[in-house]
Design a protein around this motif. Structure first.
Motif, PDB file in Angstrom:
ATOM      1  N   GLN A  39       0.843  -1.182   0.000  1.00 24.48           N
ATOM      2  CA  GLN A  39       0.000   0.000   0.000  1.00 24.48           C
ATOM      3  C   GLN A  39       0.884   1.240   0.000  1.00 24.48           C
ATOM      4  OE1 GLN A  39      -2.946   0.206   3.132  1.00 24.48           O
ATOM      5  NE2 GLN A  39      -4.185   1.600   1.926  1.00 24.48           N
ATOM      6  N   ALA A  40       0.776   2.017  -1.054  1.00 27.04           N
ATOM      7  CA  ALA A  40       1.501   3.276  -1.159  1.00 27.04           C
ATOM      8  C   ALA A  40       0.627   4.401  -0.609  1.00 27.04           C
ATOM      9  CB  ALA A  40       1.860   3.549  -2.615  1.00 27.04           C
ATOM     10  N   PRO A  41       1.229   5.510  -0.198  1.00 25.89           N
ATOM     11  CA  PRO A  41       0.438   6.620   0.338  1.00 25.89           C
ATOM     12  C   PRO A  41      -0.631   7.092  -0.644  1.00 25.89           C
ATOM     13  CG  PRO A  41       2.767   6.969   0.749  1.00 25.89           C
ATOM     14  CD  PRO A  41       2.674   5.777  -0.153  1.00 25.89           C
ATOM     15  N   GLY A  42      -1.850   7.200  -0.147  1.00 29.13           N
ATOM     16  CA  GLY A  42      -2.949   7.679  -0.975  1.00 29.13           C
ATOM     17  C   GLY A  42      -3.518   6.660  -1.936  1.00 29.13           C
ATOM     18  N   LYS A  43      -3.029   5.418  -1.862  1.00 30.68           N
ATOM     19  CA  LYS A  43      -3.510   4.378  -2.776  1.00 30.68           C
ATOM     20  C   LYS A  43      -4.089   3.207  -1.990  1.00 30.68           C
ATOM     21  CE  LYS A  43      -0.402   5.382  -6.622  1.00 30.68           C
ATOM     22  NZ  LYS A  43       0.551   4.803  -7.616  1.00 30.68           N
ATOM     23  N   GLU A  44      -4.865   2.397  -2.694  1.00 30.88           N
ATOM     24  CA  GLU A  44      -5.442   1.214  -2.068  1.00 30.88           C
ATOM     25  C   GLU A  44      -4.399   0.100  -1.971  1.00 30.88           C
ATOM     26  OE1 GLU A  44     -10.098   1.749  -3.510  1.00 30.88           O
ATOM     27  OE2 GLU A  44      -8.935   0.011  -4.131  1.00 30.88           O
ATOM     28  N   ARG A  45      -4.617  -0.780  -1.029  1.00 27.16           N
ATOM     29  CA  ARG A  45      -3.739  -1.944  -0.914  1.00 27.16           C
ATOM     30  C   ARG A  45      -3.933  -2.827  -2.138  1.00 27.16           C
ATOM     31  NH1 ARG A  45      -3.410  -5.013   4.819  1.00 27.16           N
ATOM     32  NH2 ARG A  45      -3.195  -2.809   5.383  1.00 27.16           N
ATOM     33  N   GLU A  46      -2.812  -3.324  -2.680  1.00 23.45           N
ATOM     34  CA  GLU A  46      -2.879  -4.140  -3.883  1.00 23.45           C
ATOM     35  C   GLU A  46      -2.062  -5.411  -3.724  1.00 23.45           C
ATOM     36  OE1 GLU A  46      -1.172  -2.116  -7.246  1.00 23.45           O
ATOM     37  OE2 GLU A  46       0.791  -1.911  -6.313  1.00 23.45           O
ATOM     38  N   LEU A  47      -2.491  -6.448  -4.422  1.00 18.82           N
ATOM     39  CA  LEU A  47      -1.762  -7.707  -4.412  1.00 18.82           C
ATOM     40  C   LEU A  47      -0.463  -7.557  -5.196  1.00 18.82           C
ATOM     41  CD1 LEU A  47      -1.620 -10.812  -3.873  1.00 18.82           C
ATOM     42  CD2 LEU A  47      -2.774 -11.088  -6.080  1.00 18.82           C
ATOM     43  N   VAL A  48       0.624  -8.039  -4.608  1.00 22.26           N
ATOM     44  CA  VAL A  48       1.917  -8.056  -5.287  1.00 22.26           C
ATOM     45  C   VAL A  48       2.199  -9.450  -5.829  1.00 22.26           C
ATOM     46  CG1 VAL A  48       4.405  -7.743  -5.029  1.00 22.26           C
ATOM     47  CG2 VAL A  48       2.814  -6.232  -3.809  1.00 22.26           C
ATOM     48  N   ALA A  49       2.104 -10.441  -4.969  1.00 17.59           N
ATOM     49  CA  ALA A  49       2.368 -11.822  -5.371  1.00 17.59           C
ATOM     50  C   ALA A  49       1.755 -12.756  -4.343  1.00 17.59           C
ATOM     51  CB  ALA A  49       3.867 -12.092  -5.483  1.00 17.59           C
ATOM     52  N   GLY A  55       1.040 -24.914  -5.291  1.00 15.81           N
ATOM     53  CA  GLY A  55       0.662 -24.353  -6.580  1.00 15.81           C
ATOM     54  C   GLY A  55       1.705 -23.428  -7.156  1.00 15.81           C
ATOM     55  N   SER A  56       1.351 -22.783  -8.253  1.00 16.68           N
ATOM     56  CA  SER A  56       2.263 -21.872  -8.930  1.00 16.68           C
ATOM     57  C   SER A  56       2.077 -20.448  -8.406  1.00 16.68           C
ATOM     58  CB  SER A  56       2.000 -21.899 -10.441  1.00 16.68           C
ATOM     59  OG  SER A  56       2.226 -23.187 -10.959  1.00 16.68           O
ATOM     60  N   PRO A  57       3.125 -19.636  -8.477  1.00 16.02           N
ATOM     61  CA  PRO A  57       3.011 -18.260  -8.026  1.00 16.02           C
ATOM     62  C   PRO A  57       2.127 -17.414  -8.937  1.00 16.02           C
ATOM     63  CG  PRO A  57       5.309 -18.939  -8.235  1.00 16.02           C
ATOM     64  CD  PRO A  57       4.502 -19.977  -8.877  1.00 16.02           C
ATOM     65  N   ASN A  58       1.596 -16.369  -8.366  1.00 17.04           N
ATOM     66  CA  ASN A  58       0.781 -15.404  -9.101  1.00 17.04           C
ATOM     67  C   ASN A  58       1.354 -14.023  -8.808  1.00 17.04           C
ATOM     68  OD1 ASN A  58      -1.585 -14.339 -10.481  1.00 17.04           O
ATOM     69  ND2 ASN A  58      -2.213 -13.641  -8.449  1.00 17.04           N
ATOM     70  N   TYR A  59       1.549 -13.218  -9.882  1.00 18.79           N
ATOM     71  CA  TYR A  59       2.169 -11.910  -9.726  1.00 18.79           C
ATOM     72  C   TYR A  59       1.315 -10.801 -10.320  1.00 18.79           C
ATOM     73  CZ  TYR A  59       6.464 -14.555  -8.815  1.00 18.79           C
ATOM     74  OH  TYR A  59       7.395 -15.410  -8.288  1.00 18.79           O
ATOM     75  N   ALA A  60       1.413  -9.629  -9.722  1.00 22.24           N
ATOM     76  CA  ALA A  60       0.852  -8.439 -10.352  1.00 22.24           C
ATOM     77  C   ALA A  60       1.673  -8.136 -11.607  1.00 22.24           C
ATOM     78  CB  ALA A  60       0.904  -7.266  -9.386  1.00 22.24           C
ATOM     79  N   ASP A  61       1.020  -7.611 -12.624  1.00 18.28           N
ATOM     80  CA  ASP A  61       1.719  -7.304 -13.886  1.00 18.28           C
ATOM     81  C   ASP A  61       2.893  -6.358 -13.659  1.00 18.28           C
ATOM     82  OD1 ASP A  61      -1.263  -7.270 -15.995  1.00 18.28           O
ATOM     83  OD2 ASP A  61       0.023  -8.918 -15.325  1.00 18.28           O
ATOM     84  N   SER A  62       2.744  -5.465 -12.702  1.00 24.68           N
ATOM     85  CA  SER A  62       3.762  -4.437 -12.481  1.00 24.68           C
ATOM     86  C   SER A  62       5.070  -4.989 -11.923  1.00 24.68           C
ATOM     87  CB  SER A  62       3.225  -3.358 -11.538  1.00 24.68           C
ATOM     88  OG  SER A  62       2.856  -3.931 -10.302  1.00 24.68           O
ATOM     89  N   ILE A  69       8.351 -14.753  -5.598  1.00 30.75           N
ATOM     90  CA  ILE A  69       7.820 -15.230  -4.320  1.00 30.75           C
ATOM     91  C   ILE A  69       8.176 -16.696  -4.162  1.00 30.75           C
ATOM     92  CG2 ILE A  69       5.560 -15.845  -5.288  1.00 30.75           C
ATOM     93  CD1 ILE A  69       4.316 -14.928  -2.625  1.00 30.75           C
ATOM     94  N   SER A  70       8.509 -17.068  -2.936  1.00 33.34           N
ATOM     95  CA  SER A  70       8.840 -18.473  -2.678  1.00 33.34           C
ATOM     96  C   SER A  70       8.396 -18.854  -1.269  1.00 33.34           C
ATOM     97  CB  SER A  70      10.340 -18.722  -2.855  1.00 33.34           C
ATOM     98  OG  SER A  70      11.093 -17.936  -1.964  1.00 33.34           O
ATOM     99  N   ARG A  71       8.246 -20.150  -1.053  1.00 35.68           N
ATOM    100  CA  ARG A  71       7.805 -20.650   0.253  1.00 35.68           C
ATOM    101  C   ARG A  71       8.825 -21.627   0.805  1.00 35.68           C
ATOM    102  NH1 ARG A  71       2.136 -21.487   0.928  1.00 35.68           N
ATOM    103  NH2 ARG A  71       2.711 -22.731   2.756  1.00 35.68           N
ATOM    104  N   ASP A  72       8.998 -21.572   2.120  1.00 31.41           N
ATOM    105  CA  ASP A  72       9.706 -22.616   2.865  1.00 31.41           C
ATOM    106  C   ASP A  72       8.620 -23.291   3.692  1.00 31.41           C
ATOM    107  OD1 ASP A  72      11.066 -24.184   4.763  1.00 31.41           O
ATOM    108  OD2 ASP A  72      12.808 -22.852   4.723  1.00 31.41           O
TER     109      ASP A  72
END
Length: 122
Positions: A39-49, A55-62, A69-72
């Protein structure tokens, strides 16, 4: 009680790298998914990854091609490796997890970390 504890934020120059970590602890039966929002100042919270367990990772286009992203799984930890950082990546980054607690394994609850500041600036 389940907690998410984040670490790894900070100040970095453009094109630099940072690695965020988020560890889930407490009375956990299983974790369905973990991910990162920002969440950046003045903006809504957004999914990054995000990544569903097994399963497989999912990413924001940006961030595609720059963030990983990885998991242990044994450590109930999720990481976000951020390369090629840009000033527009500056935000508070929040860890997110969909967890079944031991006291109620039939229900999935959504948990959030406290947030860690990432600032990209020269």
């Amino acid at each position: 009680q389940v907690q998410l504890v984040e670490s790894g934020g900070g100040l970095v120059q453009p094109e630099g790298s940072l690695r965020l970590s988020c560890a889930a602890s407490g009375s956990i039966f299983s974790i369905n998914a973990m991910g990162w929002y920002r969440q950046a100042p003045g903006k809504e919270r957004e999914l990054v990854a995000s990544i569903i367990s097994g399963g497989s990772p999912n990413y924001a286009d940006s961030v595609k091609g720059r963030f990983t992203i990885s998991r242990d799984y044994p450590k109930n930890t999720v990481y976000l490796q951020m390369n090629g950082l840009k000033p527009e990546d500056t935000a508070v980054y929040y860890c997110n997890a969909h967890i079944r607690p031991r006291i109620r394994p039939g229900t999935v609850y959504v948990y959030w970390g406290q947030g860690t500041q990432v600032t990209v600036s020269s």
